[in-house]
Motif scaffolding. Structure first.
Motif, PDB file in Angstrom:
ATOM      1  N   GLU A  90       0.804  -0.960  -0.338  1.00 23.66           N
ATOM      2  CA  GLU A  90      -0.150   0.276  -0.187  1.00 23.66           C
ATOM      3  C   GLU A  90       0.467   1.317   0.127  1.00 23.66           C
ATOM      4  OE1 GLU A  90      -3.552  -0.645   2.031  1.00 23.66           O
ATOM      5  OE2 GLU A  90      -2.204  -1.751   3.014  1.00 23.66           O
ATOM      6  N   TRP A 115       2.528  -0.621  15.101  1.00 23.70           N
ATOM      7  CA  TRP A 115       2.506  -1.169  13.971  1.00 23.70           C
ATOM      8  C   TRP A 115       0.921  -0.594  13.855  1.00 23.70           C
ATOM      9  CZ3 TRP A 115       5.103  -1.082  10.840  1.00 23.70           C
ATOM     10  CH2 TRP A 115       6.870  -2.341  11.191  1.00 23.70           C
ATOM     11  N   MET A 116      -0.187  -0.712  15.363  1.00 24.90           N
ATOM     12  CA  MET A 116      -1.104   0.163  15.822  1.00 24.90           C
ATOM     13  C   MET A 116      -1.057   1.810  14.459  1.00 24.90           C
ATOM     14  SD  MET A 116      -3.974  -0.139  18.708  1.00 24.90           S
ATOM     15  CE  MET A 116      -2.850   0.799  19.701  1.00 24.90           C
ATOM     16  N   ASN A 130       0.228   1.936  11.371  1.00 25.25           N
ATOM     17  CA  ASN A 130      -1.487   1.869  10.460  1.00 25.25           C
ATOM     18  C   ASN A 130      -2.275   2.791  10.304  1.00 25.25           C
ATOM     19  OD1 ASN A 130      -0.069  -0.289   9.992  1.00 25.25           O
ATOM     20  ND2 ASN A 130      -1.835  -1.750  10.852  1.00 25.25           N
ATOM     21  N   ALA A 131      -2.115   3.037  11.735  1.00 29.54           N
ATOM     22  CA  ALA A 131      -2.803   4.930  11.689  1.00 29.54           C
ATOM     23  C   ALA A 131      -2.415   6.359  11.003  1.00 29.54           C
ATOM     24  CB  ALA A 131      -3.195   5.104  13.327  1.00 29.54           C
ATOM     25  N   ARG A 156      -2.712   5.035   7.610  1.00 32.53           N
ATOM     26  CA  ARG A 156      -3.711   4.408   6.457  1.00 32.53           C
ATOM     27  C   ARG A 156      -3.830   3.100   5.536  1.00 32.53           C
ATOM     28  NH1 ARG A 156      -5.060   9.767   5.115  1.00 32.53           N
ATOM     29  NH2 ARG A 156      -6.254  10.900   6.623  1.00 32.53           N
ATOM     30  N   ILE A 157      -2.856   2.564   6.399  1.00 31.18           N
ATOM     31  CA  ILE A 157      -2.688   0.796   5.582  1.00 31.18           C
ATOM     32  C   ILE A 157      -3.572  -0.180   6.401  1.00 31.18           C
ATOM     33  CG2 ILE A 157      -0.017   1.492   4.502  1.00 31.18           C
ATOM     34  CD1 ILE A 157       1.102   0.294   7.117  1.00 31.18           C
ATOM     35  N   HIS A 158      -3.485  -1.797   6.053  1.00 36.97           N
ATOM     36  CA  HIS A 158      -4.446  -1.698   6.996  1.00 36.97           C
ATOM     37  C   HIS A 158      -3.886  -3.678   7.251  1.00 36.97           C
ATOM     38  CE1 HIS A 158      -7.085   0.503   4.554  1.00 36.97           C
ATOM     39  NE2 HIS A 158      -7.820   0.555   5.371  1.00 36.97           N
ATOM     40  N   ALA A 159      -2.622  -3.901   6.633  1.00 37.49           N
ATOM     41  CA  ALA A 159      -2.504  -5.071   6.666  1.00 37.49           C
ATOM     42  C   ALA A 159      -1.307  -5.209   7.681  1.00 37.49           C
ATOM     43  CB  ALA A 159      -1.713  -6.895   5.786  1.00 37.49           C
ATOM     44  N   ARG A 160      -0.457  -5.711   8.216  1.00 41.48           N
ATOM     45  CA  ARG A 160       0.269  -5.947   8.967  1.00 41.48           C
ATOM     46  C   ARG A 160       1.694  -5.794   8.484  1.00 41.48           C
ATOM     47  NH1 ARG A 160       2.128  -7.482  15.295  1.00 41.48           N
ATOM     48  NH2 ARG A 160       4.693  -7.350  15.168  1.00 41.48           N
TER      49      ARG A 160
END
Length: 238
Positions: free
Chosen positions: A77, A109-110, A113-114, A117-121
């Motif tokens: 992403e 990673w939380m 990701n926030a 704006r990515i979803h997969a680890r």
């Protein structure tokens, strides 16, 4: 190049980077520095965290010499957003890792990701170190014999029952990369044996170059190592 590193071509066993390293090592041990050019290091766009500058060591007993490579791949992403966003993501992660030192990667990673704006680890990359081979006591004749055994054994493996698997993945840059593409446990084990044999062959060739050049107690000039982009190990060069 393949013809230069040994008396017969090893192109069926070694990949291009492995052959290049041996080629350069042979030139250096023979004192042919004028044939070498310095390649400037580049920041890797593949990995999230910066890849440490390669180190040179004073002793082969240094524990950092056998450290494994651990990192994370840049998420697809982020890659899709282009080089500038990749670099921004890498810099953010480097800084965040310092801020959250000692905390779990789940928290890390939380936050990452926030922010992006990515979803997969991100996928973890873990390459095992090939280790240090104890072969310095071998005379030249025995080194040639061991090299011949390693070449014959690797050719036998490639022509054997699982030869197709070996031929398909023999040039992988890392063992773990090859193993990730194989699902059959038996074929995984065969592939591990092939890579172990390849590492042994590389070590034997380097030792042969050292002895042929009369460089048994040879130490590469520090200025050359540093000009090549290497740094002294923090542990054994204190």
């Amino acid at each position: 190049m393949f013809d230069f590193i040994y008396e017969e071509s090893l192109a069926a066993i070694l990949n291009q980077p492995e052959a290049e390293r041996l080629y350069v090592q042979k030139l250096m041990l023979e004192g042919k520095y004028q044939a070498l050019r310095i390649k400037k290091p580049k920041f890797s766009s593949k990995y999230i965290f910066s890849v440490g500058t390669p180190k040179f060591h004073q002793t082969n007993t240094c524990r950092y010499l056998t450290a494994n490579f651990i990192n994370y791949r840049v998420p697809p992403e982020i890659e899709a957003r282009g080089p500038q966003k990749i670099r921004e993501f890498q810099e953010y992660c480097e800084q965040l890792r310092k801020e959250l030192k000692g905390k779990s990667y789940d928290v890390f990673w939380m936050r990452a990701n926030a922010e992006f704006r990515i979803h997969a680890r991100p996928e973890e990359v873990h390459y095992e170190n090939s280790g240090v081979q104890a072969i310095a006591a071998m005379p030249i004749a025995e080194l040639h014999e061991k090299i011949r055994e390693a070449i014959d054994a690797s050719q036998e493996m490639q022509n054997g029952k699982d030869g197709f698997t070996i031929r398909r993945y023999r040039y992988a840059l890392h063992q773990q990369k090859a193993l990730a593409c194989i699902s059959n446990p038996w074929q995984k084990e065969i592939m591990k044996q092939f890579f172990k044999l390849k590492w042994q062959l590389i070590d034997l060739l380097f030792e042969l170059y050292r002895k042929q050049a009369g460089a048994v107690d040879y130490v590469l000039p520090l200025h050359l190592l540093q000009a090549s982009g290497l740094e002294p190990c923090r542990k054994c060069w204190l």
